[in-house]
Design a protein around this motif. Structure first.
Motif, short mmCIF file in Angstrom:
data_model
loop_
_atom_site.label_atom_id
_atom_site.label_comp_id
_atom_site.label_asym_id
_atom_site.label_seq_id
_atom_site.Cartn_x
_atom_site.Cartn_y
_atom_site.Cartn_z
N ASN A 272 0.78 -1.17 -0.19
CA ASN A 272 0.16 0.17 -0.06
C ASN A 272 0.82 1.45 -0.08
OD1 ASN A 272 -2.24 -1.65 0.09
ND2 ASN A 272 -2.22 -1.76 2.38
N TYR A 273 2.29 1.00 -0.11
CA TYR A 273 2.98 2.15 -0.06
C TYR A 273 2.70 3.35 -1.31
CZ TYR A 273 7.18 4.84 0.86
OH TYR A 273 8.33 5.94 1.17
N LYS A 274 2.52 4.47 -1.19
CA LYS A 274 2.15 5.36 -2.13
C LYS A 274 2.96 5.53 -3.44
CE LYS A 274 -0.50 8.22 1.29
NZ LYS A 274 -0.73 9.64 1.72
N LEU A 275 4.33 5.28 -3.09
CA LEU A 275 5.23 5.43 -4.30
C LEU A 275 5.47 4.04 -4.81
CD1 LEU A 275 7.82 8.20 -2.82
CD2 LEU A 275 5.64 8.46 -4.15
N GLY A 276 4.92 2.92 -4.48
CA GLY A 276 5.01 1.64 -5.00
C GLY A 276 6.17 0.77 -4.09
N LYS A 277 6.37 -0.45 -4.52
CA LYS A 277 7.10 -1.32 -3.80
C LYS A 277 8.53 -0.94 -4.08
CE LYS A 277 3.85 -5.13 -4.10
NZ LYS A 277 3.40 -6.69 -4.68
N VAL A 278 8.93 -0.66 -5.45
CA VAL A 278 10.32 -0.63 -5.68
C VAL A 278 10.83 0.78 -4.90
CG1 VAL A 278 11.98 -0.08 -7.37
CG2 VAL A 278 10.20 -1.43 -7.78
N SER A 279 10.00 1.72 -4.90
CA SER A 279 10.40 3.13 -3.95
C SER A 279 10.50 2.84 -2.92
CB SER A 279 9.33 4.18 -4.36
OG SER A 279 9.51 4.65 -5.77
N TYR A 280 9.52 1.94 -2.06
CA TYR A 280 9.60 1.60 -0.69
C TYR A 280 10.94 0.97 -0.25
CZ TYR A 280 8.10 -0.90 3.55
OH TYR A 280 7.95 -1.53 4.83
N ILE A 281 11.39 -0.10 -1.20
CA ILE A 281 12.71 -0.66 -1.15
C ILE A 281 13.70 0.32 -0.83
CG2 ILE A 281 14.26 -2.68 -1.83
CD1 ILE A 281 11.76 -4.28 -2.70
N LEU A 282 13.72 1.04 -2.06
CA LEU A 282 14.78 2.07 -2.40
C LEU A 282 15.06 3.11 -1.05
CD1 LEU A 282 14.67 2.92 -6.19
CD2 LEU A 282 16.29 1.41 -5.14
N THR A 283 13.98 3.55 -0.68
CA THR A 283 13.74 4.43 0.48
C THR A 283 14.45 3.91 1.45
OG1 THR A 283 11.63 5.67 -0.38
CG2 THR A 283 12.37 5.98 1.87
N LEU A 284 13.99 2.90 2.02
CA LEU A 284 14.33 2.02 3.31
C LEU A 284 16.18 1.56 3.09
CD1 LEU A 284 11.56 -0.50 4.26
CD2 LEU A 284 11.92 1.93 4.96
N SER A 285 16.49 1.13 1.91
CA SER A 285 17.79 0.58 1.75
C SER A 285 18.72 1.95 1.85
CB SER A 285 17.94 0.08 0.63
OG SER A 285 17.40 0.53 -0.75
N SER A 286 18.36 3.17 1.14
CA SER A 286 18.85 4.42 0.98
C SER A 286 19.16 4.97 2.39
CB SER A 286 18.35 5.20 -0.11
OG SER A 286 18.31 4.76 -1.26
N ALA A 287 18.04 5.01 3.38
CA ALA A 287 18.09 5.70 4.62
C ALA A 287 18.93 4.59 5.38
CB ALA A 287 16.67 5.40 5.17
N ALA A 288 19.10 3.17 5.42
CA ALA A 288 19.99 2.67 6.01
C ALA A 288 21.46 2.63 5.85
CB ALA A 288 19.81 0.94 5.93
N ILE A 289 21.60 2.94 4.51
CA ILE A 289 23.09 3.18 3.89
C ILE A 289 23.31 4.51 4.57
CG2 ILE A 289 24.73 3.52 2.26
CD1 ILE A 289 23.37 1.30 0.42
N SER A 290 22.88 5.52 4.35
CA SER A 290 23.19 6.89 4.77
C SER A 290 23.18 7.05 6.26
CB SER A 290 21.97 7.84 4.37
OG SER A 290 21.81 7.88 3.01
N TRP A 291 22.66 6.44 7.05
CA TRP A 291 22.52 6.36 8.67
C TRP A 291 23.91 5.90 8.99
CZ3 TRP A 291 20.75 9.74 11.67
CH2 TRP A 291 19.41 10.13 11.44
N GLN A 292 24.52 4.73 8.38
CA GLN A 292 25.78 4.18 8.58
C GLN A 292 26.95 4.84 8.19
OE1 GLN A 292 24.96 1.37 10.58
NE2 GLN A 292 27.08 1.68 11.03
N VAL A 293 26.57 5.61 7.16
CA VAL A 293 28.04 6.34 6.74
C VAL A 293 28.07 7.75 7.50
CG1 VAL A 293 28.78 7.58 4.86
CG2 VAL A 293 27.73 5.61 4.33
N TYR A 294 26.85 7.94 8.14
CA TYR A 294 26.86 9.15 9.15
C TYR A 294 27.39 8.82 10.44
CZ TYR A 294 24.74 11.82 12.93
OH TYR A 294 24.37 12.35 13.99
N THR A 295 27.22 7.36 10.74
CA THR A 295 27.75 6.86 12.09
C THR A 295 29.12 6.95 11.97
OG1 THR A 295 25.65 5.68 12.24
CG2 THR A 295 27.77 4.99 13.46
#
Length: 393
Positions: A272-295
C-alpha cells in the motif's frame, strides 16, 4: 693511544650531530605530513556527517509521509546498514600492508570489549527508537532542530567525563548553534501539527529531547573510550566500534520488532506504499546506508577531534533539513529559517577557527621543542640525552 682516543671522541661527536640533524629533519617533516593527512580525514568525516544525516532524516520522513507507520522499521534503518562497514573494513585490511612495528600496545580484553560494545549498543538502540517516535509525531523541521539540543547535552556530559574546556570561540559556537535551532523550533508552522493530537505532539517532543540526551551521552562516552580503552588509536578501533555497537543495537531492535507484532504489517505496508514497492525498498535501503555512513563520520570526528566538535558538525547539518523539506515536502521558508541557517554557519566557522588556533599552538610547541635541541649542554652531559627528553615530551 691518545690519538686513537681523540679520533674515537670525534667520531662520537659526529654521530651525535648526525643523529640530531636526522631527527630534526624527521620532526619537522613527518608531523607536517601527518597533519595534512589528519585534516583530510577530518574533511571526509565532516562531509559524511553533513550530507548523510539530513538525507537519512528526509528519507525517514518520506517513509512516514507515504504510508509507513512502523517506528521499529525507522529505528532499524539507523542501525541495520552496518554490513556496509564490514565490507569496507574487510577491503581496508586487505590493502593495508603488514605492520613491522615491534612496539606492541596492550589490547583490551574480550570482556572489556564485549562490555563496551554491549553498553554502547543498548544506548544507541534507545536513542534511535526515541528519535523514530519523535520523527513520527513532529514536523521534520521541528524534529531535526530540536535534536540540535544535543550540543548542550554533549557539553554537559563531556564536562564531567572528559574534562572538556571551553574557550570563548567554543562557547560562541555552541551559543550560536543553539540559538539557531531554538529560532526554528519556536517559529514552527502550527499547521504541520494538525495531523496529530496534542498528546502525541508532546510525546514526540519529549522523545526527541530524550534522543538528544542519549546522543550527547553516547558521544561523550565514545570520546572517553578512545582515551581509556582504545589506546592504540587506530582507524580499526573506529570501525570496530561502529560495527559492533550497530550489531548489538540491531539485535535489540529486531527483538522489539517481532515482540511488538509490527513485522506482520510490513507486507501490507509495502503493497500500500504510495510510491510503489520499488520506491519502498529504495527508500529504506538508502536510509539505512546513509545512517551508517553518518555513524562512521560521527565516530571518526570524535576519534580525530572531540565529541563536542563532532556534535557541532551534526548541528550544522540540521538546518539543511528545513531547506530540503521546502523542496520535498513543500514546507515554508521564511526570514527566521534563513537567519537560523546563517547563525549555524557562523557557529560552525567559530568552532573551526578554534581548532585552527589549537593546531597552530601545537605546531609552535613542537617547533620550540626542536629549537631546544640546539641549546648548549653542560660538560659531562650528552646531546643524545637532551634529544631523547625532548622527543619523549
Amino acid at each position: 693511544m691518545d690519538r686513537s682516543q681523540e679520533l674515537y671522541a670525534n667520531g662520537d661527536q659526529n654521530l651525535e650531530a648526525n643523529l640530531i640533524r636526522h631527527e630534526e629533519t624527521e620532526s619537522s617533516s613527518v608531523p607536517q605530513t601527518t597533519n595534512y593527512k589528519r585534516w583530510l580525514r577530518v574533511s571526509i568525516y565532516v562531509i559524511f556527517v553533513l550530507f548523510c544525516q539530513p538525507l537519512a532524516t528526509i528519507l525517514g520522513r518520506l517513509y512516514y509521509e507515504n504510508g509507513g507507520n512502523s517506528t521499529y522499521v525507522v529505528t532499524l534503518l539507523q542501525l541495520i546498514g552496518f554490513p556496509v562497514l564490514v565490507l569496507f573494513r574487510f577491503f581496508s585490511r586487505i590493502r593495508q600492508p603488514k605492520s613491522t612495528d615491534t612496539n606492541f600496545s596492550q589490547s583490551p580484553s574480550f570482556t572489556i570489549l564485549a562490555s563496551v560494545y554491549l553498553c554502547t549498543g543498548l544506548l544507541v538502540s534507545a536513542y534511535a527508537y526515541l528519535s523514530a517516535v519523535g520523527l513520527l509525531y513532529l514536523p521534520v523541521s521541528t524534529f531535526s532542530l530540536i535534536l540540535a539540543s544535543q550540543l548542550a547535552f554533549t557539553a554537559f556530559f563531556s564536562y564531567f567525563l572528559n574534562s572538556q574546556k571551553f574557550t570563548p570561540f567554543i562557547v560562541n559556537s555552541l551559543f550560536l548553534l543553539t540559538v539557531s535551532s531554538a529560532l526554528l523550533v519556536v517559529n514552527t508552522d502550527s499547521e504541520n501539527s494538525a495531523t496529530v493530537s496534542r498528546v502525541q505532539y508532546v510525546i514526540g517532543f519529549i522523545c526527541t529531547i530524550g534522543a538528544s540526551a542519549g546522543i550527547g551521552l553516547l558521544l561523550s562516552l565514545i570520546q572517553l573510550l578512545f582515551r581509556k580503552v582504545f589506546t592504540d588509536h587506530t582507524s580499526s578501533a573506529v570501525m570496530d566500534l561502529a560495527i559492533y555497537q550497530s550489531l548489538v543495537a540491531s539485535c535489540v531492535v529486531l527483538i522489539g520488532l517481532f515482540a511488538s507484532g509490527e513485522w506482520e504489517t510490513l507486507p501490507s505496508e509495502m503493497r500500500n506504499y504510495k510510491l510503489g514497492k520499488v520506491s519502498y525498498i529504495l527508500t529504506l535501503s538508502s536510509a539505512a546506508i546513509s545512517w551508517q555512513v553518518y555513524t562512521l563520520g560521527l565516530v571518526g570526528l570524535i576519534f580525530e577531534s572531540s565529541s563536542v566538535f563532532s556534535n557541532s558538525i551534526t548541528a550544522v547539518g540540521l538546518p539543511i533539513v528545513p531547506v530540503v523539506a521546502v523542496i520535498v515536502f513543500h514546507d515554508k521558508m521564511d526570514a527566521s529559517n534563513i537567519f537560523s541557517i546563517i547563525l549555524a554557519i557562523w557557529g560552525f566557522l567559530s568552532f573551526v577557527y578554534q581548532h585552527y588556533l589549537d593546531e597552530k599552538k601545537l605546531k609552535t610547541s613542537h617547533t620550540s621543542a626542536v629549537e631546544d635541541l640546539h641549546l648548549p649542554v653542560e660538560e659531562g652531559h650528552t646531546n643524545i640525552q637532551t634529544y631523547d627528553h625532548a622527543y619523549i615530551i
